[in-house]
Scaffold this motif. Structure first.
Motif, PDB file in Angstrom:
ATOM      1  N   ASP A   1       0.835  -1.197   0.000  1.00  0.00           N
ATOM      2  CA  ASP A   1       0.000   0.000   0.000  1.00  0.00           C
ATOM      3  C   ASP A   1       0.874   1.252   0.000  1.00  0.00           C
ATOM      4  OD1 ASP A   1      -2.162  -1.728   0.170  1.00  0.00           O
ATOM      5  OD2 ASP A   1      -2.185  -1.664   2.354  1.00  0.00           O
ATOM      6  N   LYS A   2       0.277   2.380   0.356  1.00  0.00           N
ATOM      7  CA  LYS A   2       1.008   3.648   0.386  1.00  0.00           C
ATOM      8  C   LYS A   2       1.234   4.029   1.842  1.00  0.00           C
ATOM      9  CE  LYS A   2       1.199   8.013  -2.136  1.00  0.00           C
ATOM     10  NZ  LYS A   2       0.475   8.982  -2.984  1.00  0.00           N
ATOM     11  N   ASN A   3       2.211   3.371   2.438  1.00  0.00           N
ATOM     12  CA  ASN A   3       2.542   3.592   3.839  1.00  0.00           C
ATOM     13  C   ASN A   3       4.052   3.739   3.987  1.00  0.00           C
ATOM     14  OD1 ASN A   3      -0.107   3.294   5.073  1.00  0.00           O
ATOM     15  ND2 ASN A   3       0.030   1.140   4.495  1.00  0.00           N
ATOM     16  N   ILE A   4       4.466   4.085   5.187  1.00  0.00           N
ATOM     17  CA  ILE A   4       5.883   4.100   5.510  1.00  0.00           C
ATOM     18  C   ILE A   4       6.147   3.092   6.618  1.00  0.00           C
ATOM     19  CG2 ILE A   4       6.282   6.485   4.802  1.00  0.00           C
ATOM     20  CD1 ILE A   4       6.180   7.252   7.805  1.00  0.00           C
ATOM     21  N   GLU A   5       7.411   2.743   6.787  1.00  0.00           N
ATOM     22  CA  GLU A   5       7.797   1.853   7.870  1.00  0.00           C
ATOM     23  C   GLU A   5       7.442   2.512   9.202  1.00  0.00           C
ATOM     24  OE1 GLU A   5      11.902  -0.108   9.670  1.00  0.00           O
ATOM     25  OE2 GLU A   5      11.821   0.504   7.565  1.00  0.00           O
ATOM     26  N   PRO A   6       6.894   1.777  10.169  1.00  0.00           N
ATOM     27  CA  PRO A   6       6.471   2.376  11.447  1.00  0.00           C
ATOM     28  C   PRO A   6       7.628   2.983  12.236  1.00  0.00           C
ATOM     29  CG  PRO A   6       5.503   0.201  11.158  1.00  0.00           C
ATOM     30  CD  PRO A   6       6.539   0.359  10.083  1.00  0.00           C
ATOM     31  N   LEU A   7       7.280   3.918  13.093  1.00  0.00           N
ATOM     32  CA  LEU A   7       8.209   4.551  14.017  1.00  0.00           C
ATOM     33  C   LEU A   7       7.924   4.043  15.426  1.00  0.00           C
ATOM     34  CD1 LEU A   7       7.870   8.258  12.776  1.00  0.00           C
ATOM     35  CD2 LEU A   7       9.426   6.490  11.916  1.00  0.00           C
ATOM     36  N   ALA A   8       8.983   3.914  16.218  1.00  0.00           N
ATOM     37  CA  ALA A   8       8.849   3.455  17.608  1.00  0.00           C
ATOM     38  C   ALA A   8       8.852   4.643  18.562  1.00  0.00           C
ATOM     39  CB  ALA A   8       9.993   2.510  17.961  1.00  0.00           C
ATOM     40  N   ILE A   9       8.228   4.453  19.734  1.00  0.00           N
ATOM     41  CA  ILE A   9       8.313   5.449  20.807  1.00  0.00           C
ATOM     42  C   ILE A   9       8.980   4.786  22.004  1.00  0.00           C
ATOM     43  CG2 ILE A   9       7.104   7.085  22.271  1.00  0.00           C
ATOM     44  CD1 ILE A   9       4.860   7.186  20.304  1.00  0.00           C
ATOM     45  N   ILE A  10      10.291   5.038  22.144  1.00  0.00           N
ATOM     46  CA  ILE A  10      11.067   4.488  23.251  1.00  0.00           C
ATOM     47  C   ILE A  10      10.948   5.423  24.451  1.00  0.00           C
ATOM     48  CG2 ILE A  10      13.376   3.832  24.034  1.00  0.00           C
ATOM     49  CD1 ILE A  10      14.127   3.299  21.156  1.00  0.00           C
ATOM     50  N   SER A  11      10.829   4.848  25.632  1.00  0.00           N
ATOM     51  CA  SER A  11      10.769   5.632  26.855  1.00  0.00           C
ATOM     52  C   SER A  11      11.455   4.848  27.955  1.00  0.00           C
ATOM     53  CB  SER A  11       9.312   5.911  27.238  1.00  0.00           C
ATOM     54  OG  SER A  11       9.226   6.449  28.544  1.00  0.00           O
ATOM     55  N   ASN A  12      12.057   5.561  28.917  1.00  0.00           N
ATOM     56  CA  ASN A  12      12.573   4.809  30.055  1.00  0.00           C
ATOM     57  C   ASN A  12      11.476   4.507  31.058  1.00  0.00           C
ATOM     58  OD1 ASN A  12      12.397   7.462  30.882  1.00  0.00           O
ATOM     59  ND2 ASN A  12      14.522   7.641  31.533  1.00  0.00           N
ATOM     60  N   ARG A  13      10.219   4.637  30.629  1.00  0.00           N
ATOM     61  CA  ARG A  13       9.083   4.069  31.354  1.00  0.00           C
ATOM     62  C   ARG A  13       8.761   2.668  30.814  1.00  0.00           C
ATOM     63  NH1 ARG A  13       9.882   7.996  34.191  1.00  0.00           N
ATOM     64  NH2 ARG A  13       8.431   8.719  35.774  1.00  0.00           N
ATOM     65  N   CYS A  14       9.412   2.268  29.725  1.00  0.00           N
ATOM     66  CA  CYS A  14       9.225   0.925  29.164  1.00  0.00           C
ATOM     67  C   CYS A  14      10.211  -0.030  29.829  1.00  0.00           C
ATOM     68  CB  CYS A  14       9.454   0.925  27.657  1.00  0.00           C
ATOM     69  SG  CYS A  14       8.272   1.904  26.718  1.00  0.00           S
ATOM     70  N   ASP A  15       9.713  -1.156  30.307  1.00  0.00           N
ATOM     71  CA  ASP A  15      10.585  -2.156  30.929  1.00  0.00           C
ATOM     72  C   ASP A  15      11.228  -3.074  29.906  1.00  0.00           C
ATOM     73  OD1 ASP A  15      10.019  -1.252  33.532  1.00  0.00           O
ATOM     74  OD2 ASP A  15       8.165  -2.432  33.583  1.00  0.00           O
ATOM     75  N   HIS A  16      10.585  -3.242  28.768  1.00  0.00           N
ATOM     76  CA  HIS A  16      11.129  -4.114  27.723  1.00  0.00           C
ATOM     77  C   HIS A  16      10.535  -3.700  26.384  1.00  0.00           C
ATOM     78  CE1 HIS A  16       7.270  -6.268  27.683  1.00  0.00           C
ATOM     79  NE2 HIS A  16       7.352  -6.253  29.014  1.00  0.00           N
ATOM     80  N   ALA A  17      11.094  -4.241  25.310  1.00  0.00           N
ATOM     81  CA  ALA A  17      10.720  -3.821  23.963  1.00  0.00           C
ATOM     82  C   ALA A  17       9.263  -4.104  23.640  1.00  0.00           C
ATOM     83  CB  ALA A  17      11.630  -4.494  22.944  1.00  0.00           C
ATOM     84  N   GLY A  18       8.672  -5.090  24.283  1.00  0.00           N
ATOM     85  CA  GLY A  18       7.286  -5.411  24.024  1.00  0.00           C
ATOM     86  C   GLY A  18       6.316  -4.331  24.435  1.00  0.00           C
ATOM     87  N   GLN A  19       6.753  -3.379  25.271  1.00  0.00           N
ATOM     88  CA  GLN A  19       5.889  -2.292  25.715  1.00  0.00           C
ATOM     89  C   GLN A  19       5.989  -1.056  24.826  1.00  0.00           C
ATOM     90  OE1 GLN A  19       7.243  -1.728  29.764  1.00  0.00           O
ATOM     91  NE2 GLN A  19       5.813  -3.251  30.578  1.00  0.00           N
ATOM     92  N   VAL A  20       6.840  -1.109  23.829  1.00  0.00           N
ATOM     93  CA  VAL A  20       7.076   0.063  22.983  1.00  0.00           C
ATOM     94  C   VAL A  20       5.925   0.248  21.984  1.00  0.00           C
ATOM     95  CG1 VAL A  20       8.563   0.997  21.165  1.00  0.00           C
ATOM     96  CG2 VAL A  20       9.574  -0.031  23.212  1.00  0.00           C
TER      97      VAL A  20
END
Length: 378
Positions: free
Chosen positions: A167-186
């Motif tokens: 489709d007409k999309n872009i690769e997603p962007l992540a929101i990293i925070s030091n409130r995240c305990d692991h990558a699964g919460q991003v």
């Protein structure tokens, strides 16, 4: 209390990003410029598992050679790390950061002022090896001891700007925070067309998400709700760049702030949730510091980049003078990967106000590899 608003809803642009940097106005900061950093390859390792990411695993890093990376950003001259709050590389690595408003000063796990620069989190991605995927960077930041540890509260929108395969999309962007305990919460954003996102100085939440423990009762800050609505209205009219840029800067000037400009910062903090634009405010001591800086005369702006003086050589320093919106930035990325990057300075290095438009600097370039279609989308 910065704000970043991002949308994929404009028909002619893959991504539109607008940002206000709210800071002590006298904090030494360069103007935007191209600078080069040496990117070392990330050691090979197992791919992040698909269970930890909503859109699967990316390919392993396949390069073993260091390489130079060209970065476009302004840089903080107050700290030796020379970090930044927003930037983009010629290869399409993009990042924008907002501070997290810490309200519990006794929370040792989340210090108000960390031992490491928040701006260094932005340059960690901007200076990453081109072969490192966003997913791998997320894991590196959250899984490694040297990732987000020791950094004051922050949220970082980051990703590699690429057209999606489908489709007409872009690769997603992540929101990293030091409130995240692991990558699964991003959280991952921008992988679908027609969306508008907002991030300020609290945990990122979608409309309807409940507040986290210890946060304010309202799920979305008023400035974020207003900003998203206004950005939707601007892009829905689908103006061309000549009309779009002024409309976006007008949005960044949206103000809902009391007329009293002589409040101490402690009094101001609760009010910062409401206003997209923050006028110059501060108590008696900070007003006096501002006058002393202005007595040094007008300048041509902060240094453009390159060789810059050490922080101790600057007459103005951190947490001096008034506080308010210091810089405004608009980034447009079209479907061929052409970038228009405009930063507006509102104050010179000595705290003299710059008329709207007279402090604008614009850069145009094409993202290398933008057409290398991303395999994944959310």
């Amino acid at each position: 209390m910065c704000i970043a608003l991002v949308t994929t809803a404009h028909p002619d642009y893959a991504l539109v990003v607008i940002d206000n940097r709210d800071e002590y106005i006298l904090r030494p900061t360069s103007r935007p410029h191209w600078w080069t950093t040496r990117a070392e390859p990330v050691p090979r390792g197992p791919n992040p598992s698909s269970s930890s990411s909503p859109h699967g695993a990316n390919a392993a890093v396949d390069s073993t050679n260091p390489t130079d990376v060209e970065v476009l950003s302004s840089r903080d001259l107050q700290r030796a790390e020379r970090g930044t709050w927003l930037g983009i590389t010629k290869g399409g690595n993009f990042a924008v950061l907002t501070n997290y408003r810490e309200t519990n000063t006794s929370d040792t796990a989340h210090p108000v002022h960390g031992t490491r620069s928040r701006g260094g989190m932005v340059t960690a991605w901007l200076g990453a090896h081109p072969a490192e995927s966003t997913d791998q960077f997320v894991h590196r930041m959250l899984d490694d001891d040297g990732g987000v540890k020791g950094v004051g509260g922050f949220s970082l929108i980051c990703g590699k700007l690429r057209r999606a395969k489908y489709d007409k999309n872009i690769e997603p962007l992540a929101i990293i925070s030091n409130r995240c305990d692991h990558a699964g919460q991003v959280p991952w954003i921008c992988g679908r067309r027609g969306s508008v996102y907002g991030l300020s100085n609290a945990t990122y939440r979608r409309p309807g998400d409940p507040p986290e423990d210890g946060e304010d009762d309202e799920p979305i800050w008023p400035k974020i709700a207003v900003g998203r609505d206004k950005l939707s209205a601007v892009v829905s009219s689908a103006p061309a760049e000549a009309q779009l840029l002024p409309a976006l800067f007008d949005l960044l000037d949206t103000q809902d702030f009391p007329p009293n400009r002589t409040l101490d910062l402690e009094q101001v903090i609760p009010l910062l949730k409401d206003s997209i634009f923050i006028p110059a405010v501060g108590g008696e001591q900070h007003q006096q510091q501002m006058e002393e800086a202005r007595s040094r005369g007008k300048t041509g702006g902060n240094p453009p980049g390159g060789e810059t003086p050490a922080p101790e050589d600057h007459p103005n320093g951190f947490e001096t003078g008034l506080y308010g919106t210091q810089r405004q930035t608009v980034i447009l990325v079209d479907w061929e990967g052409n970038v228009t990057y405009t930063e507006r300075a509102l104050w010179d290095a000595n705290g003299n106000e710059i008329l709207r438009g007279e402090g604008d600097e614009t850069f145009r370039f094409k993202i290398e590899g933008f057409e290398q279609l991303a395999e994944l989308r959310n």
